[in-house]
Scaffold this active site. Structure first.
Site, PDB file in Angstrom:
ATOM      1  N   CYS A  69       0.698  -7.126 -13.327  1.00 54.69           N
ATOM      2  CA  CYS A  69      -0.331  -5.706 -13.442  1.00 54.69           C
ATOM      3  C   CYS A  69       0.644  -4.562 -13.153  1.00 54.69           C
ATOM      4  O   CYS A  69       1.540  -4.433 -12.238  1.00 54.69           O
ATOM      5  CB  CYS A  69      -0.880  -5.999 -12.053  1.00 54.69           C
ATOM      6  SG  CYS A  69      -2.144  -4.721 -11.596  1.00 54.69           S
ATOM      7  N   CYS A 201      -0.822  -1.551 -19.361  1.00 55.93           N
ATOM      8  CA  CYS A 201      -1.706  -2.061 -18.730  1.00 55.93           C
ATOM      9  C   CYS A 201      -1.795  -3.423 -19.134  1.00 55.93           C
ATOM     10  O   CYS A 201      -2.326  -3.746 -20.421  1.00 55.93           O
ATOM     11  CB  CYS A 201      -3.177  -1.193 -18.670  1.00 55.93           C
ATOM     12  SG  CYS A 201      -4.283  -2.257 -17.729  1.00 55.93           S
TER      13      CYS A 201
HETATM   14  N1  DGL Z   1      -4.059  -5.107 -15.437  1.00 58.71           N
HETATM   15  C1  DGL Z   1      -3.548  -3.756 -14.522  1.00 58.71           C
HETATM   16  C2  DGL Z   1      -2.471  -3.187 -15.123  1.00 58.71           C
HETATM   17  O1  DGL Z   1      -1.732  -3.805 -15.648  1.00 58.71           O
HETATM   18  C3  DGL Z   1      -4.664  -2.903 -13.900  1.00 58.71           C
HETATM   19  C4  DGL Z   1      -6.056  -3.392 -13.844  1.00 58.71           C
HETATM   20  C5  DGL Z   1      -6.559  -2.234 -12.765  1.00 58.71           C
HETATM   21  O2  DGL Z   1      -6.852  -1.026 -12.737  1.00 58.71           O
HETATM   22  O3  DGL Z   1      -7.220  -3.041 -11.796  1.00 58.71           O
HETATM   23  O4  DGL Z   1      -2.115  -2.106 -14.846  1.00 58.71           O
END
Ligand code: DGL
Length: 279
Positions: A69, A201
């Protein structure tokens, strides 16, 4: 067993690449669906939630975890590594998605930390789309700048895009949102052509086609899952003590949210069915 963490489904795009690249490893996936999107949370909340998830995975036997993440890695990873991990779990390791991305973009090792001064290098531009919190952390700008000061990092926050993806919202709505973010990015670029566009993301790879559609036709979009998987393979090669190879590798999927809805939508991210259980 290696732990893989994300606020929701996005980390499954990383896990998919990891399982393809490392077919003899077992993985425990932890999606914090109950608290997503992290991109709209405060840094203190992200540090607390992330520490809780890491601790759970450590106690389940993972000596190595991946923060799949960008938001968590940008906001919490360094803090956790320098404080809590060092004192409470000194023989455990947390890897993030930032390090392989920054290394790939700059061509400079993370450990190098500070770039040699060479004022003659031609200016370069990288465009990054990420959550509001990742952009606000400035982590990509700082870490890339330290290693390759000739690179201008142009960032565009995509508020609410994670929510639209996880909902899942109608494709037309996602397309319209992405078109808007790309238009804002093009304004910031002021006619410059970046050498690459990074989707910073882990949710965004599943809508990479919509980014490609909105961006000029021949712009390269970098794939973070492949970069992370390759870097993890290198790390495991250098640290064979941290995880064992399994002849029958296991995959376990956990969520802090609703297991039925998490399972229902997982295939889109993981490429095949994944059955979640609620923690
Ligand atoms: N998947 C997360 C990232 O790579 C973000 C998701 C979220 O905002 O919860 O930043």
């Amino acid at each position: 067993m290696i732990g893989v963490f994300d606020s929701g489904h996005g980390g499954l795009t990383i896990l998919r690449a990891l399982t393809q690249h490392l077919p003899h490893r077992s993985f425990l996936y932890y999606g914090d669906h109950a608290h997503m999107p992290y991109g709209e949370r405060s840094s203190a909340e992200i540090v607390d939630l992330t520490r809780g998830a890491m601790e759970y995975m450590f106690q389940r036997g993972c000596k190595l975890t991946v923060m799949a993440c960008n938001t968590a890695a940008a906001v919490a990873l360094r803090t956790l590594q320098q404080t809590w991990l060092a004192s409470d779990y000194p023989d455990h390791r947390i890897l993030g998605v930032l390090v392989p991305t920054v290394e790939a973009v700059t061509g400079v090792s993370w450990l190098a930390d500070v770039a040699p001064v060479s004022p003659d290098k031609p200016r370069r531009t990288i465009a990054i789309f990420a959550t509001r919190r990742t952009v606000a952390s400035n982590a990509y700008v700082e870490e890339i700048g330290k290693r390759a000061p000739e690179i201008d990092v142009v960032q565009q926050a995509c508020p609410d895009l994670v929510n639209l993806i996880e909902a899942p919202a109608p494709r037309e709505d996602v397309r319209a949102a992405i078109k808007g973010f790309v238009a804002e990015m093009m304004e910031k670029l002021k006619g410059r052509r970046p050498e690459a566009v990074m989707l910073g993301c882990t949710h965004y790879p599943i809508v990479a086609d919509l980014f490609a559609e909105a961006l000029p036709a021949d712009w390269e979009i970098l794939s973070q899952p492949q970069l992370v998987a390759r870097s993890m393979g290198d790390y495991l090669g250098r640290h064979p003590e941290i995880d064992t190879l399994d002849s029958v590798p296991q995959l376990e999927f956990l969520t802090t949210g609703d297991a039925v809805s998490a399972s229902g939508f997982a295939t889109t991210f993981f490429g095949k069915p994944a059955t979640f259980q609620t923690l």
